[in-house]
Each structure stands twice: as structure tokens, then as C-alpha cells.
Write a protein that holds these residues in place. Sequence first.
Motif, mmCIF file in Angstrom:
data_model
loop_
_atom_site.group_PDB
_atom_site.id
_atom_site.type_symbol
_atom_site.label_atom_id
_atom_site.label_comp_id
_atom_site.label_asym_id
_atom_site.label_seq_id
_atom_site.Cartn_x
_atom_site.Cartn_y
_atom_site.Cartn_z
ATOM 1 N N GLN A 64 23.809 31.293 22.826
ATOM 2 C CA GLN A 64 24.125 30.149 23.675
ATOM 3 C C GLN A 64 23.555 30.345 25.081
ATOM 4 O OE1 GLN A 64 25.825 27.302 22.264
ATOM 5 N NE2 GLN A 64 25.076 28.591 20.593
ATOM 6 N N ALA A 65 22.745 29.379 25.524
ATOM 7 C CA ALA A 65 22.232 29.354 26.894
ATOM 8 C C ALA A 65 23.247 28.570 27.721
ATOM 9 C CB ALA A 65 20.870 28.694 26.953
ATOM 10 N N ILE A 66 23.699 29.168 28.814
ATOM 11 C CA ILE A 66 24.784 28.573 29.594
ATOM 12 C C ILE A 66 24.428 28.437 31.066
ATOM 13 C CG2 ILE A 66 26.598 29.368 28.040
ATOM 14 C CD1 ILE A 66 27.108 31.682 30.095
ATOM 15 N N THR A 67 25.212 27.605 31.725
ATOM 16 C CA THR A 67 25.209 27.505 33.179
ATOM 17 C C THR A 67 26.574 27.973 33.655
ATOM 18 O OG1 THR A 67 23.735 25.595 33.099
ATOM 19 C CG2 THR A 67 25.013 25.900 35.127
ATOM 20 N N ILE A 68 26.578 28.884 34.595
ATOM 21 C CA ILE A 68 27.836 29.395 35.150
ATOM 22 C C ILE A 68 28.232 28.524 36.334
ATOM 23 C CG2 ILE A 68 28.846 31.327 36.424
ATOM 24 C CD1 ILE A 68 27.255 33.184 34.567
ATOM 25 N N THR A 69 29.507 28.116 36.343
ATOM 26 C CA THR A 69 29.976 27.212 37.396
ATOM 27 C C THR A 69 30.971 27.855 38.358
ATOM 28 O OG1 THR A 69 31.693 26.352 35.929
ATOM 29 C CG2 THR A 69 29.590 25.164 35.977
ATOM 30 N N GLY A 70 31.412 29.065 38.070
ATOM 31 C CA GLY A 70 32.349 29.727 38.974
ATOM 32 C C GLY A 70 33.010 30.902 38.293
ATOM 33 N N ILE A 71 33.850 31.581 39.035
ATOM 34 C CA ILE A 71 34.578 32.715 38.487
ATOM 35 C C ILE A 71 36.025 32.306 38.238
ATOM 36 C CG2 ILE A 71 35.139 33.757 40.703
ATOM 37 C CD1 ILE A 71 34.505 36.489 39.211
ATOM 38 N N LEU A 72 36.554 32.676 37.069
ATOM 39 C CA LEU A 72 37.899 32.279 36.657
ATOM 40 C C LEU A 72 38.921 33.403 36.741
ATOM 41 C CD1 LEU A 72 37.121 30.355 33.351
ATOM 42 C CD2 LEU A 72 37.888 29.374 35.510
ATOM 43 N N HIS A 73 38.475 34.636 36.542
ATOM 44 C CA HIS A 73 39.428 35.714 36.319
ATOM 45 C C HIS A 73 38.810 37.063 36.670
ATOM 46 C CE1 HIS A 73 42.571 37.885 34.029
ATOM 47 N NE2 HIS A 73 41.590 38.636 33.575
ATOM 48 N N GLU A 74 39.661 37.956 37.163
ATOM 49 C CA GLU A 74 39.275 39.355 37.394
ATOM 50 C C GLU A 74 40.474 40.211 37.070
ATOM 51 O OE1 GLU A 74 39.691 43.065 39.300
ATOM 52 O OE2 GLU A 74 40.657 41.317 40.198
ATOM 53 N N ASP A 75 40.236 41.305 36.365
ATOM 54 C CA ASP A 75 41.290 42.298 36.176
ATOM 55 C C ASP A 75 40.649 43.671 36.082
ATOM 56 O OD1 ASP A 75 41.230 43.314 33.190
ATOM 57 O OD2 ASP A 75 41.076 41.130 33.013
ATOM 58 N N SER A 76 41.428 44.687 36.416
ATOM 59 C CA SER A 76 40.947 46.064 36.354
ATOM 60 C C SER A 76 42.001 46.937 35.698
ATOM 61 C CB SER A 76 40.650 46.599 37.752
ATOM 62 O OG SER A 76 39.603 45.889 38.351
ATOM 63 N N GLN A 77 41.526 47.922 34.939
ATOM 64 C CA GLN A 77 42.407 48.885 34.292
ATOM 65 C C GLN A 77 41.786 50.260 34.386
ATOM 66 O OE1 GLN A 77 42.907 47.595 30.246
ATOM 67 N NE2 GLN A 77 43.788 45.647 30.836
ATOM 68 N N PHE A 78 42.643 51.280 34.496
ATOM 69 C CA PHE A 78 42.175 52.657 34.524
ATOM 70 C C PHE A 78 42.422 53.277 33.156
ATOM 71 C CE2 PHE A 78 42.922 57.240 35.346
ATOM 72 C CZ PHE A 78 41.633 57.558 35.759
ATOM 73 N N ASP A 79 41.363 53.802 32.531
ATOM 74 C CA ASP A 79 41.454 54.493 31.250
ATOM 75 C C ASP A 79 41.535 55.988 31.531
ATOM 76 O OD1 ASP A 79 40.770 55.891 28.829
ATOM 77 O OD2 ASP A 79 39.871 54.062 28.048
ATOM 78 N N CYS A 80 42.720 56.568 31.341
ATOM 79 C CA CYS A 80 42.943 57.989 31.641
ATOM 80 C C CYS A 80 42.049 58.897 30.797
ATOM 81 C CB CYS A 80 44.404 58.361 31.412
ATOM 82 S SG CYS A 80 45.535 57.524 32.524
ATOM 83 N N GLN A 81 41.904 58.571 29.509
ATOM 84 C CA GLN A 81 41.097 59.414 28.624
ATOM 85 C C GLN A 81 39.637 59.443 29.047
ATOM 86 O OE1 GLN A 81 41.846 57.898 24.692
ATOM 87 N NE2 GLN A 81 43.610 59.251 24.392
ATOM 88 N N LYS A 82 39.119 58.300 29.441
ATOM 89 C CA LYS A 82 37.708 58.215 29.836
ATOM 90 C C LYS A 82 37.504 58.437 31.327
ATOM 91 C CE LYS A 82 36.548 55.091 26.071
ATOM 92 N NZ LYS A 82 36.051 53.772 25.695
ATOM 93 N N GLN A 83 38.607 58.524 32.073
ATOM 94 C CA GLN A 83 38.540 58.663 33.534
ATOM 95 C C GLN A 83 37.620 57.588 34.128
ATOM 96 O OE1 GLN A 83 40.207 61.020 35.824
ATOM 97 N NE2 GLN A 83 41.483 60.682 34.030
ATOM 98 N N THR A 84 37.865 56.351 33.684
ATOM 99 C CA THR A 84 37.018 55.228 34.079
ATOM 100 C C THR A 84 37.875 54.024 34.446
ATOM 101 O OG1 THR A 84 35.281 55.976 32.570
ATOM 102 C CG2 THR A 84 35.159 53.685 33.295
ATOM 103 N N VAL A 85 37.472 53.343 35.525
ATOM 104 C CA VAL A 85 38.064 52.062 35.880
ATOM 105 C C VAL A 85 37.185 50.984 35.241
ATOM 106 C CG1 VAL A 85 38.554 50.430 37.744
ATOM 107 C CG2 VAL A 85 39.028 52.868 38.058
ATOM 108 N N TYR A 91 33.585 34.323 33.911
ATOM 109 C CA TYR A 91 32.971 33.168 34.552
ATOM 110 C C TYR A 91 33.226 31.900 33.745
ATOM 111 C CZ TYR A 91 30.359 36.564 37.306
ATOM 112 O OH TYR A 91 30.016 37.587 38.153
ATOM 113 N N ALA A 92 33.407 30.792 34.429
ATOM 114 C CA ALA A 92 33.458 29.476 33.791
ATOM 115 C C ALA A 92 32.021 29.082 33.474
ATOM 116 C CB ALA A 92 34.089 28.450 34.726
ATOM 117 N N ALA A 93 31.807 28.531 32.278
ATOM 118 C CA ALA A 93 30.446 28.193 31.876
ATOM 119 C C ALA A 93 30.422 26.929 31.020
ATOM 120 C CB ALA A 93 29.833 29.355 31.098
ATOM 121 N N HIS A 94 29.261 26.285 31.033
ATOM 122 C CA HIS A 94 28.995 25.112 30.200
ATOM 123 C C HIS A 94 27.652 25.321 29.515
ATOM 124 C CE1 HIS A 94 32.332 22.776 31.802
ATOM 125 N NE2 HIS A 94 32.018 23.304 32.968
#
Length: 141
Positions: A64-85, A91-94
Motif C-alpha cells: 500500500q502506497a500511503i500519504t501520512i497526515t499526522g502522528i496519532l500515538h507514541e509509547d515507549s517500553q523498556f525491555d529488561c532482557q534486551k536492555q533496550t527502550v 502515523y495517520a495515513a490514507h
Amino acid sequence: MSVKLIAHALIQDKQAYLVIKRSVTKRGQANVYPNYWDIPGGGVEQGELPRAAALRETLEEANQAITITGILHEDSQFDCQKQTVFTRLVYAAHLKEERPVLLDPEEHADFRWIESLEELEGEQIVPYLYSLIPTISGNSQ
């Protein structure tokens, strides 16, 4: 500690949203959230902007070829096993044009265009979609 960016696109066409079902295995490895409904997206590559990653992943995963119209959501999690955030951007898209949805069978097993999450009742859904896709009453959960 490392940081990993993930970019997704919530594609809306008329009143429907594209969801794709994750496969059990991904390129021979156990997949994250196997058999869960999700939306197109994936890791941002070195030197790539998140918007470009969302465009690329949507094309790779669903054709699917899309056009992005804005940002809808952001979240972050820390994975202890991988030591990675892990930070997810959605993004909202059409759609730019009508195209068949073609899935990479190494990553996804099925797709649907849905108007509400009730259409997936009894199925597994990645948790962050509950705040993005409306319910029948027109409200997000």
C-alpha cells in the motif's frame, strides 16, 4: 542500553482501517505477538526517518502506497532482557491509490478492512490498537 524506534501507519480508507494478522513465525524465528491483529509497521533503519520507515514498511508489508497526515500515538517500553527502550510512533495515513493488499507470508497471515474493533471480537489484538481504532459507538477504548 540501546534505543529502537518502530514506525507504524494506521491507514484509513473511507470508514475502514487496514489491519494485518501477524504470522506465528517470522523468517524462521518466533514472531512477536503471533496471531495478533496489528497495523503495518516495523523498525526504523539506520539513517532513516520514522516517517520514511512507516511508508516503506506499509509498502513492504501490505503493498500500500500511503500519504501520512499526522502522528496519532507514541509509547515507549523498556525491555529488561534486551536492555533496550522500544519507542513506537503511529502515523495517520490514507491511501494514495487503490491497490490490492499483498502480504509477505513470512510476516503476516491475513488482512481485513474494519470499521471497528468489534469486528475482531474473540481474536487477539495488539494492545496499542485499542486506543486508535474506534468501537461501534464511535469512541476509542
